[in-house]
Design a protein around this motif. Structure first.
Motif, PDB file in Angstrom:
ATOM      1  N   GLU A 462       0.871  -1.187   0.000  1.00 58.69           N
ATOM      2  CA  GLU A 462       0.000   0.000   0.000  1.00 58.69           C
ATOM      3  C   GLU A 462       0.905   1.234   0.000  1.00 58.69           C
ATOM      4  O   GLU A 462       1.508   1.580   1.008  1.00 58.69           O
ATOM      5  CB  GLU A 462      -0.924  -0.034   1.214  1.00 58.69           C
ATOM      6  N   LEU A 463       0.979   1.886  -1.169  1.00 60.85           N
ATOM      7  CA  LEU A 463       2.020   2.882  -1.405  1.00 60.85           C
ATOM      8  C   LEU A 463       1.878   4.137  -0.556  1.00 60.85           C
ATOM      9  O   LEU A 463       2.850   4.847  -0.329  1.00 60.85           O
ATOM     10  CB  LEU A 463       2.041   3.256  -2.894  1.00 60.85           C
ATOM     11  N   GLU A 469       3.802   1.659   9.107  1.00 63.42           N
ATOM     12  CA  GLU A 469       2.338   1.557   9.143  1.00 63.42           C
ATOM     13  C   GLU A 469       1.857   0.274   8.462  1.00 63.42           C
ATOM     14  O   GLU A 469       0.938  -0.392   8.947  1.00 63.42           O
ATOM     15  CB  GLU A 469       1.716   2.780   8.448  1.00 63.42           C
ATOM     16  N   TYR A 470       2.495  -0.058   7.347  1.00 67.57           N
ATOM     17  CA  TYR A 470       2.082  -1.242   6.584  1.00 67.57           C
ATOM     18  C   TYR A 470       2.298  -2.516   7.404  1.00 67.57           C
ATOM     19  O   TYR A 470       1.422  -3.386   7.487  1.00 67.57           O
ATOM     20  CB  TYR A 470       2.864  -1.320   5.278  1.00 67.57           C
ATOM     21  N   PHE A 475       0.494  -7.046  10.805  1.00 64.54           N
ATOM     22  CA  PHE A 475       0.774  -7.857  11.994  1.00 64.54           C
ATOM     23  C   PHE A 475       0.284  -7.116  13.248  1.00 64.54           C
ATOM     24  O   PHE A 475       1.090  -6.614  14.046  1.00 64.54           O
ATOM     25  CB  PHE A 475       2.266  -8.176  12.088  1.00 64.54           C
ATOM     26  N   PRO A 476      -1.052  -7.019  13.414  1.00 66.65           N
ATOM     27  CA  PRO A 476      -1.614  -6.239  14.537  1.00 66.65           C
ATOM     28  C   PRO A 476      -1.247  -6.793  15.912  1.00 66.65           C
ATOM     29  O   PRO A 476      -1.362  -6.085  16.908  1.00 66.65           O
ATOM     30  CB  PRO A 476      -3.136  -6.334  14.293  1.00 66.65           C
ATOM     31  N   SER A 500       8.600   7.040   5.858  1.00 66.09           N
ATOM     32  CA  SER A 500       8.264   7.688   4.590  1.00 66.09           C
ATOM     33  C   SER A 500       7.248   6.835   3.848  1.00 66.09           C
ATOM     34  O   SER A 500       7.239   5.604   3.996  1.00 66.09           O
ATOM     35  CB  SER A 500       9.514   7.837   3.713  1.00 66.09           C
ATOM     36  N   PRO A 501       6.379   7.441   3.024  1.00 63.23           N
ATOM     37  CA  PRO A 501       5.453   6.631   2.212  1.00 63.23           C
ATOM     38  C   PRO A 501       6.223   5.634   1.358  1.00 63.23           C
ATOM     39  O   PRO A 501       7.297   5.953   0.829  1.00 63.23           O
ATOM     40  CB  PRO A 501       4.742   7.677   1.337  1.00 63.23           C
ATOM     41  N   ILE A 502       5.698   4.416   1.239  1.00 63.00           N
ATOM     42  CA  ILE A 502       6.372   3.368   0.470  1.00 63.00           C
ATOM     43  C   ILE A 502       6.614   3.821  -0.964  1.00 63.00           C
ATOM     44  O   ILE A 502       7.610   3.451  -1.579  1.00 63.00           O
ATOM     45  CB  ILE A 502       5.554   2.053   0.521  1.00 63.00           C
ATOM     46  N   ARG A 503       5.718   4.667  -1.494  1.00 57.26           N
ATOM     47  CA  ARG A 503       5.895   5.136  -2.879  1.00 57.26           C
ATOM     48  C   ARG A 503       7.197   5.931  -3.052  1.00 57.26           C
ATOM     49  O   ARG A 503       7.705   6.061  -4.150  1.00 57.26           O
ATOM     50  CB  ARG A 503       4.697   5.974  -3.328  1.00 57.26           C
ATOM     51  N   ASN A 504       7.740   6.460  -1.959  1.00 54.86           N
ATOM     52  CA  ASN A 504       8.976   7.248  -2.046  1.00 54.86           C
ATOM     53  C   ASN A 504      10.236   6.385  -2.003  1.00 54.86           C
ATOM     54  O   ASN A 504      11.337   6.898  -2.177  1.00 54.86           O
ATOM     55  CB  ASN A 504       9.044   8.269  -0.898  1.00 54.86           C
TER      56      ASN A 504
END
Length: 608
Positions: A462-463, A469-470, A475-476, A500-504
């Motif tokens: 999830e970018l 966060e992902y 793994f809650p 950082s956002p995964i998209r970065n």
């Protein structure tokens, strides 16, 4: 009045602004707003029209232009303008304000084949792109071919696509045809014929076909339209074009990523005879050893040069760093004595300052990381049983496998090798249950957990989320952020990268997120399909060590000979609708492939 150049720049900026708006419609975008090359292939497999694919390809070009605009490169040509060597001094490179190279020198000499190495994210691909776009002062007489991505789908055949790249030959042939009817141009016509002879124009089709065959294209495949190939095969066509044109400077960024082992061996043999300037980025130590005459190490924003292949680089660097640390420790010892003298007698501080200005620096090593696959517990055998399994895709009359019989347990350590299309990835999907056998049965232990790593795993990320966060979402049961930070840190993502956002993230960093996710699934079996793509050499070594220490089973598909040598206990050859155990190690398999490669070139094999 604005100049033509200013108008062109303004037009480009306008196009880029439009592209920025369009890219918001797509998910697969990184922090620079750049569409990933795989998206073009995704459009084809999702059944989009050639027009859609063409639009995506155009956007890739526009985003490449945006990267150029975000890049600042300075440097001074230090070699003679007419020289075949390229020496650039005072080279600096920044991207979005981040300094990647600082006041260093670029030295590329004719007849040398350079391996460009360094950690993920240090700027290797960015440097190659800057050279390819002539953002550094390279003389015009040196033509450059930079292999960046796969060919776009089209109605042209693979062979046509390779042939058309040789613009000089096509232009000369047309000019020769025109001059053949003019008696007064006899001398000029002879010059053209001489140049065509140099280019082997009459053998061009044979040469193009040989290159494609070496990269795995059968004669029938060479006549197939490009739109009917996957992205990996279209990448091979791009590579064939690069080899066919014989540029003065050839720039290759991870050229083995879409190749099987046999094609890697063929390419290694092809490139080791390249006589001009080759700059190669590769994560494969074995490939670098076979091809390179020199290594360039991008380290701490400087380019450092070593003579020899990768193994020689490692040896030389260790010796240099050992001597540097000896010198550093001796100097620090002298300073300690001097400080003690000053403390006792109260003079000599001026001399201490003078000495400090010329001290040897401490060796700064590359960051090391330690991958980890948690203990999986024991499952009594048999874990997976394959019984009389045959398989073919529903739309295909050709069977990929017939009557397979084997079992795998927690002590299985197997590398699957064989040509593209033989079914290596298909076998892993069958064992996972993603595909069902056409005939026969696959029985799995009811408690077995399988973790499969493949080249498209990053597409599930999830970018907009950060790696932290992902992973917390996946793994809650892990409540503490600090605990999760430690887990992610083991896979080489630290500090700012974790939030950082995964998209970065770069492709290599996204792969590390996938490995963290895979490991914490706590699988009993690891199915790894080309796990080394986009990883740097240090990360691959960490992965190899983690696999070796893993207490479960493993099946590996890889074109990286060294990784196979480190982790596989058995080699299984997937070919001719069956699986055969290889009675030697992976180096013996490579030697056999080398013999075939030499035979294809019409050469004698050195060992008889």
């Amino acid at each position: 009045m604005p100049s033509d150049l200013a108008k062109k720049k303004a037009a480009k900026k306008k196009e880029a602004a439009k592209a920025r708006q369009r890219v918001k419609k797509h998910d697969d975008v990184n922090g620079e707003g750049e569409l990933q090359d795989g998206q073009v292939n995704g459009a084809v497999t999702n059944g989009e029209t050639n027009g859609d694919v063409a639009a995506l390809t155009k956007e890739l070009d526009e985003f490449e232009m945006r990267k150029m605009e975000a890049r600042a490169v300075t440097g001074v040509l230090a070699s003679h303008p007419n020289s075949t060597d390229v020496h650039i001094s005072s080279l600096s490179l920044t991207f979005h304000g981040q300094e990647l190279l600082s006041d260093t020198s670029l030295e590329l000499n004719s007849g040398r084949r350079y391996g460009l190495i360094g950690l993920n994210g240090t700027g290797k691909s960015m440097l190659l792109s800057a050279i390819g776009h002539r953002e550094v002062p390279i003389p015009e007489h040196i033509d450059i071919y930079h292999l960046t991505r796969e060919m776009a789908p089209s109605e042209k055949t693979a062979l046509q696509c390779v042939m058309e790249v040789d613009e000089e030959r096509i232009k000369l042939e047309k000019e020769a045809e025109r001059l053949a009817h003019e008696d007064s141009e006899c001398e000029k016509l002879m010059e053209i014929y001489e140049r065509l002879e140099e280019l082997d124009a009459d053998k061009a089709e044979v040469r193009a076909s040989r290159i494609l065959f070496g990269l795995g294209f059968t004669p029938a495949m060479q006549q197939k339209k490009l739109k009917d190939f996957s992205g990996g095969w279209r990448m091979r066509v791009s590579l064939a074009r690069a080899l066919f044109i014989k540029p003065f400077m050839l720039l290759l960024d991870e050229p083995t990523n879409h190749l099987d082992l046999d094609a890697c061996v063929w390419l290694e043999e092809e490139l080791k005879s390249f006589k001009r300037i080759l700059v190669l980025i590769s994560h494969s130590q074995d490939f670098l050893n076979g091809v390179c005459t020199n290594i360039i190490h991008l380290h701490q924003r400087k380019l450092k040069y070593y003579t020899g292949n990768y193994d020689q680089y490692v040896k030389t660097r260790e010796e240099l760093e050992e001597n540097q640390m000896k010198r550093y420790n001796w100097e620090q010892d002298q300073i300690a004595h001097m400080k003690n003298y000053i403390a006792r007698f109260g003079h000599g501080s001026a001399k201490l300052k003078m000495v400090a200005s010329g001290l040897t620096a401490r060796v700064v090593n590359d960051k090391t990381l330690s991958f980890y696959f948690p203990p999986c517990g024991k499952i009594p055998p048999p874990v997976i049983m394959v019984q009389n399994v045959s398989f073919r895709y529903s739309s295909d009359t050709h069977f990929i496998y017939k009557n397979l019989e084997f079992g795998i347990d927690l002590d299985t350590r197997v590398a699957l090798v064989g040509p593209n299309g033989a079914g290596k990835s298909t076998l892993l999907k069958l064992l996972m249950g993603e595909l069902l056998p056409t005939d026969g049965m696959i029985r799995k232990h009811s408690h077995v957990k399988i973790g499969r790593y493949h080249q498209h795993l990053t597409e599930q990320l999830e970018l907009d989320l950060s790696p932290l966060e992902y992973m917390m979402k996946c793994f809650p049961e892990i409540k503490e952020k600090e605990e999760m930070r430690k887990i992610i840190g083991r896979y080489g993502l630290t500090g700012k990268q974790q939030v950082s956002p995964i998209r970065n993230l770069s492709d290599g960093q996204k792969c590390r997120v996938c490995f963290a996710w895979l490991a914490w699934q706590n699988p009993h079996m690891l199915f790894l399909d080309e796990p080394t793509n986009h990883l740097d050499i240090e990360t691959i070594d960490a992965l190899a060590e983690a696999i070796s220490e893993f207490e479960g089973g493993m099946m590996l598909v890889s074109h990286d000979f060294r990784l196979i040598q480190q982790v596989a206990q058995e080699i299984w050859v997937c070919e001719k609708q069956t699986i055969t155990k290889w009675n030697g190690d992976i180096l013996a398999y490579k030697e056999g492939s080398n013999a075939v490669s030499c035979m294809l070139r019409g050469q004698s094999w050195p060992n008889g």
